[in-house]
Design a protein around this motif. Structure first.
Motif, PDB file in Angstrom:
ATOM      1  N   ALA A 101       0.831  -1.203   0.000  1.00  0.00           N
ATOM      2  CA  ALA A 101       0.000   0.000   0.000  1.00  0.00           C
ATOM      3  C   ALA A 101       0.869   1.256   0.000  1.00  0.00           C
ATOM      4  N   HIS A 102       1.908   1.249   0.809  1.00  0.00           N
ATOM      5  CA  HIS A 102       2.795   2.412   0.901  1.00  0.00           C
ATOM      6  C   HIS A 102       3.516   2.645  -0.427  1.00  0.00           C
ATOM      7  N   ALA A 103       4.023   1.577  -1.026  1.00  0.00           N
ATOM      8  CA  ALA A 103       4.724   1.706  -2.303  1.00  0.00           C
ATOM      9  C   ALA A 103       3.788   2.268  -3.376  1.00  0.00           C
ATOM     10  N   THR A 104       2.531   1.837  -3.358  1.00  0.00           N
ATOM     11  CA  THR A 104       1.559   2.327  -4.324  1.00  0.00           C
ATOM     12  C   THR A 104       1.313   3.823  -4.157  1.00  0.00           C
ATOM     13  N   LEU A 105       1.096   4.242  -2.916  1.00  0.00           N
ATOM     14  CA  LEU A 105       0.826   5.662  -2.652  1.00  0.00           C
ATOM     15  C   LEU A 105       2.039   6.530  -2.975  1.00  0.00           C
ATOM     16  N   PRO A 116      -4.475   2.363  -7.649  1.00  0.00           N
ATOM     17  CA  PRO A 116      -4.365   2.480  -6.195  1.00  0.00           C
ATOM     18  C   PRO A 116      -5.155   1.445  -5.409  1.00  0.00           C
ATOM     19  N   VAL A 117      -5.941   0.612  -6.085  1.00  0.00           N
ATOM     20  CA  VAL A 117      -6.859  -0.269  -5.364  1.00  0.00           C
ATOM     21  C   VAL A 117      -6.616  -1.747  -5.668  1.00  0.00           C
ATOM     22  N   ARG A 118      -6.633  -2.125  -6.938  1.00  0.00           N
ATOM     23  CA  ARG A 118      -6.619  -3.548  -7.294  1.00  0.00           C
ATOM     24  C   ARG A 118      -5.377  -4.303  -6.815  1.00  0.00           C
ATOM     25  N   PRO A 119      -4.165  -3.750  -6.945  1.00  0.00           N
ATOM     26  CA  PRO A 119      -3.003  -4.517  -6.463  1.00  0.00           C
ATOM     27  C   PRO A 119      -3.067  -4.829  -4.970  1.00  0.00           C
ATOM     28  N   ILE A 120      -3.587  -3.883  -4.195  1.00  0.00           N
ATOM     29  CA  ILE A 120      -3.676  -4.097  -2.745  1.00  0.00           C
ATOM     30  C   ILE A 120      -4.729  -5.152  -2.421  1.00  0.00           C
ATOM     31  N   LEU A 121      -5.867  -5.093  -3.143  1.00  0.00           N
ATOM     32  CA  LEU A 121      -6.896  -6.105  -2.936  1.00  0.00           C
ATOM     33  C   LEU A 121      -6.394  -7.484  -3.355  1.00  0.00           C
ATOM     34  N   ALA A 122      -5.669  -7.541  -4.464  1.00  0.00           N
ATOM     35  CA  ALA A 122      -5.117  -8.819  -4.917  1.00  0.00           C
ATOM     36  C   ALA A 122      -4.104  -9.347  -3.907  1.00  0.00           C
TER      37      ALA A 122
END
Length: 217
Positions: A101-105, A116-122
């Motif tokens: 999540a941090h890396a994405t943000l 911003p959403v799908r990788p974290i949910l996956a």
């Protein structure tokens, strides 16, 4: 010694997050950073750059410390040492999700167009599947697993419940991991409920059935 390796890995992850934060503070323009997104992937929450940069590393560090301390204060009956491998995987997995999540943000703060959403949910689904693999190996404890009045009252109920809950959570987690790439974001909550909540609910009901069959309910 059983918990030393997960602690070291978590420490390295937190250090990497801190390093990324320092880089973002130097490289990203000062201002607000999107830190929360709605079910359409649109930003609906922001933080100042420096606060956003340090929020997740501090949270991940706190969780890592909590996981390190819990085995030291558990009563003997709920000794986490018997489930050290599963406990270690759980601690690393949760810290890793925060790292993702941090890396994405931070990538978005640097101007990269990252979902911003799908990788974290996956990643969450993958964590559920991994934990499901370890659930049947999880012995009686007070921290992780299917903790109902019936599993905590009888280790036989605990063992039988987790032998069912593990495969169910694996299937649910894999369904989430694959499904988030195809299901519209506004409907993904139902996928999460099916993948995470349904196996948990089934396991709770099953623990009561097993306890009743064994004469403990």
């Amino acid at each position: 010694m059983k918990f030393a390796v997960p602690l070291l890995i978590n420490a390295l992850i937190v250090a990497a997050l801190a390093g990324l934060s320092l880089y973002v503070i130097r490289a990203a323009p000062d201002g607000l950073i999107a830190t929360h997104f709605d079910l359409h992937g649109k930003a609906d929450g922001w933080m100042p750059r420096d606060q956003a940069a340090w929020f997740m590393p501090i949270m991940a560090g706190g969780i890592a410390v909590t996981f390190a301390v819990l085995p030291l204060i558990m009563p003997k009956k709920g000794d986490l040492g018997r489930s050290a491998e599963a406990y270690g995987v759980a601690s690393i997995g949760i810290v890793a999700i925060l790292a993702l999540a941090h890396a994405t943000l931070m990538a978005r703060a640097l101007g990269y167009d990252v979902d911003p959403v799908r990788p974290i949910l996956a990643g969450t689904g993958l964590l559920l599947a991994t934990l499901g693999n370890y659930l049947p190996k999880t012995r009686y404890n007070y921290v992780m697993g299917v903790r109902t009045p019936w599993t905590l009252a009888d280790e036989r109920v605990w063992d039988q419940t987790h032998r069912l809950a593990g495969p169910l959570m694996m299937l649910g987690g894999l369904a989430v991991t694959a499904g988030v790439w195809f299901v519209p974001l506004e409907q993904v909550i139902w996928l999460l409920l099916a993948g995470a909540a349904a196996p948990s609910l089934i396991a709770v009901v099953y623990s009561y059935i097993v306890a009743k069959r064994l004469g403990g309910a």
